[in-house]
Design an enzyme around this catalytic site. Structure first.
Site, PDB file in Angstrom:
ATOM      1  N   ASN A   1      34.912  45.106 -53.372  1.00  0.00           N
ATOM      2  CA  ASN A   1      34.214  46.160 -52.621  1.00  0.00           C
ATOM      3  C   ASN A   1      35.172  46.985 -51.763  1.00  0.00           C
ATOM      4  OD1 ASN A   1      31.336  45.606 -53.282  1.00  0.00           O
ATOM      5  ND2 ASN A   1      31.839  43.605 -52.421  1.00  0.00           N
TER       6      ASN A   1
ATOM      7  N   LYS B   1      44.766  35.072 -54.371  1.00  0.00           N
ATOM      8  CA  LYS B   1      45.627  34.422 -53.388  1.00  0.00           C
ATOM      9  C   LYS B   1      45.280  32.923 -53.357  1.00  0.00           C
ATOM     10  CE  LYS B   1      45.150  38.659 -50.689  1.00  0.00           C
ATOM     11  NZ  LYS B   1      44.548  39.290 -49.505  1.00  0.00           N
TER      12      LYS B   1
ATOM     13  N   SER C   1      43.825  43.446 -51.329  1.00  0.00           N
ATOM     14  CA  SER C   1      42.638  42.646 -50.987  1.00  0.00           C
ATOM     15  C   SER C   1      42.032  41.986 -52.218  1.00  0.00           C
ATOM     16  CB  SER C   1      41.584  43.559 -50.350  1.00  0.00           C
ATOM     17  OG  SER C   1      40.358  42.888 -50.227  1.00  0.00           O
ATOM     18  N   ALA C   2      41.416  40.820 -52.001  1.00  0.00           N
ATOM     19  CA  ALA C   2      40.707  40.124 -53.081  1.00  0.00           C
ATOM     20  C   ALA C   2      39.347  40.765 -53.343  1.00  0.00           C
ATOM     21  CB  ALA C   2      40.502  38.665 -52.688  1.00  0.00           C
ATOM     22  N   SER C   3      38.923  41.638 -52.444  1.00  0.00           N
ATOM     23  CA  SER C   3      37.551  42.149 -52.531  1.00  0.00           C
ATOM     24  C   SER C   3      37.386  43.229 -53.600  1.00  0.00           C
ATOM     25  CB  SER C   3      37.117  42.718 -51.181  1.00  0.00           C
ATOM     26  OG  SER C   3      35.859  43.353 -51.328  1.00  0.00           O
TER      27      SER C   3
ATOM     28  N   LYS D   1      36.945  32.511 -46.281  1.00  0.00           N
ATOM     29  CA  LYS D   1      37.862  33.615 -45.968  1.00  0.00           C
ATOM     30  C   LYS D   1      39.033  33.652 -46.935  1.00  0.00           C
ATOM     31  CE  LYS D   1      36.548  34.224 -41.211  1.00  0.00           C
ATOM     32  NZ  LYS D   1      36.867  34.105 -39.795  1.00  0.00           N
ATOM     33  N   GLY D   2      39.245  34.820 -47.520  1.00  0.00           N
ATOM     34  CA  GLY D   2      40.373  34.993 -48.439  1.00  0.00           C
ATOM     35  C   GLY D   2      40.107  34.465 -49.839  1.00  0.00           C
TER      36      GLY D   2
ATOM     37  N   GLU E   1      48.009  39.256 -42.763  1.00  0.00           N
ATOM     38  CA  GLU E   1      46.970  38.420 -43.362  1.00  0.00           C
ATOM     39  C   GLU E   1      46.245  37.563 -42.340  1.00  0.00           C
ATOM     40  OE1 GLU E   1      45.167  37.173 -45.670  1.00  0.00           O
ATOM     41  OE2 GLU E   1      45.837  38.237 -47.444  1.00  0.00           O
ATOM     42  N   ASP E   2      44.940  37.388 -42.525  1.00  0.00           N
ATOM     43  CA  ASP E   2      44.199  36.477 -41.641  1.00  0.00           C
ATOM     44  C   ASP E   2      43.884  35.144 -42.320  1.00  0.00           C
ATOM     45  OD1 ASP E   2      42.255  37.597 -43.427  1.00  0.00           O
ATOM     46  OD2 ASP E   2      40.698  36.841 -42.096  1.00  0.00           O
TER      47      ASP E   2
ATOM     48  N   ASP F   1      46.078  42.982 -45.799  1.00  0.00           N
ATOM     49  CA  ASP F   1      44.816  42.451 -46.291  1.00  0.00           C
ATOM     50  C   ASP F   1      43.721  43.301 -45.622  1.00  0.00           C
ATOM     51  OD1 ASP F   1      42.882  40.604 -47.313  1.00  0.00           O
ATOM     52  OD2 ASP F   1      42.775  39.724 -45.308  1.00  0.00           O
ATOM     53  N   LEU F   2      42.524  43.283 -46.159  1.00  0.00           N
ATOM     54  CA  LEU F   2      41.451  44.117 -45.599  1.00  0.00           C
ATOM     55  C   LEU F   2      40.493  43.315 -44.715  1.00  0.00           C
ATOM     56  CD1 LEU F   2      39.830  46.828 -45.549  1.00  0.00           C
ATOM     57  CD2 LEU F   2      38.745  46.081 -47.672  1.00  0.00           C
ATOM     58  N   ASP F   3      39.763  42.383 -45.361  1.00  0.00           N
ATOM     59  CA  ASP F   3      38.723  41.630 -44.655  1.00  0.00           C
ATOM     60  C   ASP F   3      39.367  40.715 -43.609  1.00  0.00           C
ATOM     61  OD1 ASP F   3      36.500  42.602 -46.200  1.00  0.00           O
ATOM     62  OD2 ASP F   3      37.159  41.321 -47.844  1.00  0.00           O
TER      63      ASP F   3
ATOM     64  N   THR G   1      34.596  41.897 -41.810  1.00  0.00           N
ATOM     65  CA  THR G   1      33.481  41.871 -42.768  1.00  0.00           C
ATOM     66  C   THR G   1      32.925  40.454 -42.936  1.00  0.00           C
ATOM     67  OG1 THR G   1      35.235  41.858 -44.369  1.00  0.00           O
ATOM     68  CG2 THR G   1      33.952  43.874 -44.229  1.00  0.00           C
TER      69      THR G   1
ATOM     70  N   ARG H   1      34.947  35.851 -54.813  1.00  0.00           N
ATOM     71  CA  ARG H   1      33.487  35.736 -54.785  1.00  0.00           C
ATOM     72  C   ARG H   1      32.998  34.483 -55.522  1.00  0.00           C
ATOM     73  NH1 ARG H   1      30.678  40.907 -57.003  1.00  0.00           N
ATOM     74  NH2 ARG H   1      32.181  41.807 -55.567  1.00  0.00           N
TER      75      ARG H   1
HETATM   76  C1  BG6 Z   1      38.177  38.522 -49.382  1.00  0.00           C
HETATM   77  C2  BG6 Z   1      37.278  37.851 -48.363  1.00  0.00           C
HETATM   78  O1  BG6 Z   1      38.893  39.567 -48.796  1.00  0.00           O
HETATM   79  O2  BG6 Z   1      37.377  39.044 -50.456  1.00  0.00           O
HETATM   80  C3  BG6 Z   1      36.444  36.776 -49.026  1.00  0.00           C
HETATM   81  O3  BG6 Z   1      38.078  37.279 -47.337  1.00  0.00           O
HETATM   82  C4  BG6 Z   1      35.654  37.383 -50.187  1.00  0.00           C
HETATM   83  O4  BG6 Z   1      35.579  36.185 -48.089  1.00  0.00           O
HETATM   84  C5  BG6 Z   1      36.610  38.074 -51.159  1.00  0.00           C
HETATM   85  O5  BG6 Z   1      34.931  36.364 -50.874  1.00  0.00           O
HETATM   86  C6  BG6 Z   1      35.889  38.754 -52.321  1.00  0.00           C
HETATM   87  O6  BG6 Z   1      35.097  39.797 -51.803  1.00  0.00           O
HETATM   88  P1  BG6 Z   1      34.031  40.608 -52.651  1.00  0.00           P
HETATM   89  O7  BG6 Z   1      33.743  41.806 -51.768  1.00  0.00           O
HETATM   90  O8  BG6 Z   1      34.703  41.001 -53.937  1.00  0.00           O
HETATM   91  O9  BG6 Z   1      32.858  39.734 -52.866  1.00  0.00           O
HETATM   92 MG    MG Z   2      41.264  38.418 -45.088  1.00  0.00          MG
END
Ligand code: BG6
Ligand code: MG
Length: 238
Positions: free
Chosen positions: A134, A161, A130-132, A59-60, A186-187, A23-25, A31, A63
């Site tokens: 970004n 997730k 990662s779910a992000s 967390k996790g 994973e955190d 996982d990233l964040d 972050t 958005r």
């Molecule tokens: C996860 C974070 O990795 O990504 C969450 O733990 C975050 O807090 C999610 O909401 C989505 O991130 P982003 O960057 O797409 O808004």
């Molecule tokens: Mg995480």
């Protein structure tokens, strides 16, 4: 001792771990404080206080799900149209991107780079799940891209997730590593659940009381040796 247990003790080498999925964040970089700063700014605009404690719930979480939680904290559920919520999430993301655009490799969490280097030496394949949305920007800012053989992020998966989609996709993109031969770092509780749903090993990174469902828990990567962790994982009853 059961027959299966005896067999496992006699033949630990029959189980392999071929790939590490990160996982990233919260695992590679913290972050959460930037997400918090941006969500708090949105909450202030909406007229309520959003605390660091509330931020733990994000967390996790994706958005849009994060926005729903924020609105629940502010007692504003059901007050906005889908289009208004889209615009709020976009605004929050613009602030977040402003913050993370300033990140440097110094923000990579302690011990991560030596741990990745040890994985490489051991011939492990490495992916990021990662779910992000970004993820690309963060990897670029941290100059981490070269470590990952595959990257799967929030722009590539449909289900978030605890659904295992992101990790299953990582294993596929690594050339079809069997899930049973993958370990996930994973955190977030939802991330550990996703690893389990994928039938992968899981290592919780953080608070062992929160992440008690993981096969192993570490507080961070500083001083952690892959060789020792692998032995612990292989001894886990599956
Ligand atoms: C996860 C974070 O990795 O990504 C969450 O733990 C975050 O807090 C999610 O909401 C989505 O991130 P982003 O960057 O797409 O808004
Ligand atoms: Mg995480």
């Amino acid at each position: 001792m059961t027959f299966r247990r005896r067999m496992r003790n006699m033949e630990p080498q029959i189980t392999l771990i071929e790939a590490a999925l990160f996982d990233l964040d919260g695992v590679i970089v913290d972050t959460a404080r930037y997400h918090y700063a941006a969500w708090r700014r949105l909450a202030e605009e909406l007229g309520f206080r959003f605390t660091e404690h509330d931020n733990e719930r994000l967390k996790g979480v994706s958005r849009m799900q994060s926005l729903e939680i924020l609105l629940e904290v502010g007692g504003l559920v059901g007050r906005f149209s889908a289009a208004e919520k889209e615009r709020m999430a976009e605004r929050k993301n613009r602030w977040y991107v402003e913050y993370i655009s300033q990140m440097t490799p110094r923000e990579i969490l302690p011990g991560v780079l030596p741990f990745l280097a040890e994985l490489r030496k051991d011939g492990m394949r490495i992916a990021l799940g990662s779910a992000s949305k970004n993820t690309g920007l963060i990897l670029e800012r941290l100059q981490l891209g070269r470590w990952f053989d595959a990257v799967v992020d929030g722009t590539m998966v449909v289900r978030t997730k605890p659904d295992p989609e992101v990790f299953i996709t990582c294993a596929e993109r690594l050339g079809g590593v069997p899930p049973q031969q993958c370990v996930v770092f994973e955190d977030a509780v939802a991330g550990v659940e996703a690893a389990q749903a994928a039938q992968m090993y899981s290592v919780g990174v953080g608070d062992s009381r929160l992440l008690c469902e993981a096969d192993c828990v570490i507080t961070g990567f500083l001083g952690v040796r892959w060789r020792d962790l692998k032995m612990k994982l292989l001894a886990v009853k599956r």
